[in-house]
Design an enzyme around this catalytic site. Structure first.
Site, mmCIF file in Angstrom:
data_model
loop_
_atom_site.group_PDB
_atom_site.id
_atom_site.type_symbol
_atom_site.label_atom_id
_atom_site.label_comp_id
_atom_site.label_asym_id
_atom_site.label_seq_id
_atom_site.Cartn_x
_atom_site.Cartn_y
_atom_site.Cartn_z
ATOM 1 N N GLU A 47 -7.036 33.842 -46.404
ATOM 2 C CA GLU A 47 -6.932 32.422 -46.019
ATOM 3 C C GLU A 47 -8.146 32.001 -45.178
ATOM 4 O O GLU A 47 -8.579 30.847 -45.237
ATOM 5 C CB GLU A 47 -5.643 32.158 -45.231
ATOM 6 C CG GLU A 47 -4.350 32.437 -46.006
ATOM 7 C CD GLU A 47 -3.911 31.295 -46.944
ATOM 8 O OE1 GLU A 47 -4.636 30.293 -47.052
ATOM 9 O OE2 GLU A 47 -2.832 31.443 -47.573
ATOM 10 N N HIS A 105 1.119 37.033 -50.240
ATOM 11 C CA HIS A 105 0.600 35.684 -50.462
ATOM 12 C C HIS A 105 -0.936 35.632 -50.520
ATOM 13 O O HIS A 105 -1.521 35.089 -51.459
ATOM 14 C CB HIS A 105 1.139 34.770 -49.363
ATOM 15 C CG HIS A 105 0.635 33.375 -49.426
ATOM 16 N ND1 HIS A 105 1.001 32.496 -50.423
ATOM 17 C CD2 HIS A 105 -0.221 32.697 -48.621
ATOM 18 C CE1 HIS A 105 0.387 31.339 -50.232
ATOM 19 N NE2 HIS A 105 -0.358 31.434 -49.141
ATOM 20 N N ASN A 113 -4.823 23.784 -50.242
ATOM 21 C CA ASN A 113 -4.189 24.503 -51.354
ATOM 22 C C ASN A 113 -5.198 25.127 -52.307
ATOM 23 O O ASN A 113 -4.821 25.579 -53.390
ATOM 24 C CB ASN A 113 -3.266 23.565 -52.137
ATOM 25 C CG ASN A 113 -2.087 23.129 -51.294
ATOM 26 O OD1 ASN A 113 -1.552 23.935 -50.538
ATOM 27 N ND2 ASN A 113 -1.726 21.868 -51.397
ATOM 28 N N HIS A 118 -4.286 28.070 -54.404
ATOM 29 C CA HIS A 118 -2.838 28.221 -54.331
ATOM 30 C C HIS A 118 -2.116 27.823 -55.617
ATOM 31 O O HIS A 118 -0.981 28.222 -55.832
ATOM 32 C CB HIS A 118 -2.274 27.406 -53.159
ATOM 33 C CG HIS A 118 -2.512 28.063 -51.830
ATOM 34 N ND1 HIS A 118 -3.779 28.341 -51.356
ATOM 35 C CD2 HIS A 118 -1.655 28.525 -50.874
ATOM 36 C CE1 HIS A 118 -3.685 28.923 -50.161
ATOM 37 N NE2 HIS A 118 -2.412 29.044 -49.852
HETATM 38 N N1 NAD Z 1 4.201 26.574 -42.664
HETATM 39 C C1 NAD Z 1 3.035 26.755 -43.224
HETATM 40 O O1 NAD Z 1 2.144 25.911 -43.158
HETATM 41 C C2 NAD Z 1 2.772 28.038 -43.939
HETATM 42 C C3 NAD Z 1 1.481 28.375 -44.345
HETATM 43 C C4 NAD Z 1 1.273 29.600 -44.949
HETATM 44 C C5 NAD Z 1 2.342 30.476 -45.150
HETATM 45 N N2 NAD Z 1 3.601 30.124 -44.753
HETATM 46 C C6 NAD Z 1 4.740 31.015 -44.926
HETATM 47 O O2 NAD Z 1 4.506 32.200 -44.155
HETATM 48 C C7 NAD Z 1 5.216 33.274 -44.727
HETATM 49 C C8 NAD Z 1 4.343 34.501 -44.748
HETATM 50 O O3 NAD Z 1 3.973 34.807 -43.437
HETATM 51 P P1 NAD Z 1 3.466 36.253 -43.012
HETATM 52 O O4 NAD Z 1 2.451 36.702 -43.976
HETATM 53 O O5 NAD Z 1 3.146 36.201 -41.589
HETATM 54 O O6 NAD Z 1 4.733 37.162 -43.342
HETATM 55 P P2 NAD Z 1 5.921 37.744 -42.437
HETATM 56 O O7 NAD Z 1 6.344 36.800 -41.407
HETATM 57 O O8 NAD Z 1 6.938 38.230 -43.386
HETATM 58 O O9 NAD Z 1 5.234 38.998 -41.731
HETATM 59 C C9 NAD Z 1 4.780 40.079 -42.510
HETATM 60 C C10 NAD Z 1 5.348 41.404 -42.004
HETATM 61 O O10 NAD Z 1 4.677 41.776 -40.804
HETATM 62 C C11 NAD Z 1 5.613 42.071 -39.780
HETATM 63 N N3 NAD Z 1 4.930 41.751 -38.527
HETATM 64 C C12 NAD Z 1 4.721 40.542 -37.986
HETATM 65 N N4 NAD Z 1 3.909 40.642 -36.923
HETATM 66 C C13 NAD Z 1 3.612 41.949 -36.773
HETATM 67 C C14 NAD Z 1 2.799 42.680 -35.859
HETATM 68 N N5 NAD Z 1 2.092 42.076 -34.926
HETATM 69 N N6 NAD Z 1 2.732 44.021 -36.010
HETATM 70 C C15 NAD Z 1 3.414 44.648 -37.015
HETATM 71 N N7 NAD Z 1 4.165 44.012 -37.905
HETATM 72 C C16 NAD Z 1 4.270 42.671 -37.792
HETATM 73 C C17 NAD Z 1 6.814 41.242 -40.118
HETATM 74 O O11 NAD Z 1 7.978 41.766 -39.548
HETATM 75 C C18 NAD Z 1 6.823 41.332 -41.652
HETATM 76 O O12 NAD Z 1 7.425 42.528 -42.049
HETATM 77 C C19 NAD Z 1 5.667 32.817 -46.090
HETATM 78 O O13 NAD Z 1 7.045 32.559 -46.076
HETATM 79 C C20 NAD Z 1 4.905 31.527 -46.330
HETATM 80 O O14 NAD Z 1 5.607 30.602 -47.130
HETATM 81 C C21 NAD Z 1 3.828 28.929 -44.150
HETATM 82 ZN ZN ZN Z 2 -1.647 30.073 -48.192
#
Ligand code: NAD
Ligand code: ZN
Length: 356
Positions: free
Chosen positions: A185, A265, A245, A248
């Site tokens: 990203e 993602h 996006n 995306h």
């Molecule tokens: N709201 C928005 O604008 C927006 C933008 C992009 C993505 N998203 C959403 O974000 C989600 C993905 O987020 P993500 O990639 O953070 O995934 P996630 O929240 O599932 O975290 C990934 C993994 O890392 C673990 N984790 C988190 N912090 C940690 C740390 N410091 N040390 C060790 N493990 C840790 C979590 O428990 C999980 O198993 C998706 O649902 C996506 O749709 C939202």
């Molecule tokens: Zn994204």
């Protein structure tokens, strides 16, 4: 301590960025609280690592905190979780002036934000993002929500946080794959808005992947600035915000076709960014050397750049159902030159052609 301000009139907020800030969050958080009642939402991985530190830090300054731990992973991002959490807010007697803190990655942030957006028609919330992806993307901009059975992020709201606290040290415990997903990203920001950022990542890639503190801080700050700037201009995605996006359209289709299991993602977005760059190359918007640079940087970052053995017709069919395609035209964000993209209508044949 670095601060990035997101300017959204009465919804403006600061993003604080500093290594180790979880330990002394209380110094900065007080002015963003309207009462001392705080409900922390976190997940089953993050709670073992950082919940204690955060709670201690908040309680030191006399706050009344309680927490809940949801099961880690995207499967928790649904309406059942929201219902349980709303009931929990009520049981704990949260009031209009209470604050919800999201401690975790994008999943926790999206869920906690949606609970905050709906509980009593909206209460304050604060993001403490702990994945690189959440620190550079999901914690900024106010999109919150959950998935329906067959629709990702379909139930949601715009609800801006009161503040975002980024401790750049916490990503040390993340696995390398999640780091690369976040980097994907960040590379995107370089392509859509900042050629210098793209050059910087190209030049410093190995140290970045080794989590050099200064470089990671710089990347996070710059990413928050870029996303903040775009969101300030177009909070609700009427036009400019759509450039976020980039990569995306195909990325989402690949994630959906592989059941959200094969690729994280950022990986799916990396493949999507290469595909979109290829369309731009075919249209002669960019030259072959820039196309190769995009591809090489993603590959060198350890990200996938091919969609493997998926069926290209399935990909196109899914894209046609993408919620971002108004009036059934297929909209794509395509690069025009380093640091600049635009929105274009793309035909089905063009997509099939580059998927070959
Ligand atoms: N709201 C928005 O604008 C927006 C933008 C992009 C993505 N998203 C959403 O974000 C989600 C993905 O987020 P993500 O990639 O953070 O995934 P996630 O929240 O599932 O975290 C990934 C993994 O890392 C673990 N984790 C988190 N912090 C940690 C740390 N410091 N040390 C060790 N493990 C840790 C979590 O428990 C999980 O198993 C998706 O649902 C996506 O749709 C939202
Ligand atoms: Zn994204």
């Amino acid at each position: 301590m670095q601060i990035v301000n997101i300017n959204l009139k009465e919804h403006s907020y600061p993003i604080y960025i500093s290594k180790g800030m979880l330990n002394n969050l209380s110094c900065y958080i007080e002015k963003h609280l309207r009462s001392n009642k705080i409900f922390i939402i976190t997940d089953s991985n993050v709670s073992n690592l950082y919940l204690n530190i955060l709670e201690k830090s908040l309680e030191l300054s006399g706050n009344n905190t309680f927490h809940t731990i949801i099961k880690a992973g995207e499967e928790s991002k649904n309406l059942e979780t929201i219902k349980e959490l709303l009931e929990e807010c009520y049981r704990h007697e949260l009031l209009r002036d209470s604050t919800i803190i999201a401690l975790g990655g994008g999943v926790v942030g999206d869920i906690a934000g949606f609970v905050a957006a709906t509980y009593m028609r909206g209460i304050d919330f604060i993001q403490v993002p702990t994945t690189l992806l959440a620190q550079v993307d999901s914690s900024v901009g106010g999109k919150v929500g959950v998935n329906l059975k067959n629709g990702k992020n379909i139930a949601g709201a715009f609800h801006q946080p009161k503040a975002v606290f980024i401790d750049t040290g916490v990503i040390k415990t993340l696995n390398k794959r999640e780091i690369r997903g976040g980097l994907s990203e960040i590379i995107k920001y370089g392509i859509i808005r900042d050629a210098d950022l793209f050059n910087y990542i190209e030049y410093n890639l190995s140290e970045i992947l080794n989590l050099n503190d200064d470089m990671i801080s710089h990347l996070i700050k710059r990413s928050c600035e870029i996303k903040g700037e775009i969101v300030s201009i177009d909070e609700k995605e009427n036009n400019l915000r759509a450039i976020l996006n980039y990569g995306h359209t195909i990325g989402h289709a690949i994630e959906a076709l592989t059941g959200y299991k094969k690729y994280i993602h950022g990986e799916a977005v990396a493949i999507g960014m290469v595909c979109a760059a290829k369309i731009a190359l075919n249209r002669k918007y960019i030259d072959v050397s820039y196309y190769e640079r995009i591809k090489s940087l993603l590959k060198a970052s350890g990200l996938p750049i091919n969609y493997g053995n998926l069926n290209k017709n399935d990909i196109v069919n899914l894209i046609k159902h993408d919620k971002k395609n108004r009036e059934s035209k297929i909209k794509f964000i395509l690069p025009k030159c380093p640091g600049k993209v635009d929105i274009f209508d793309v035909t089905e044949d063009e997509i099939l052609n580059i998927l070959n």
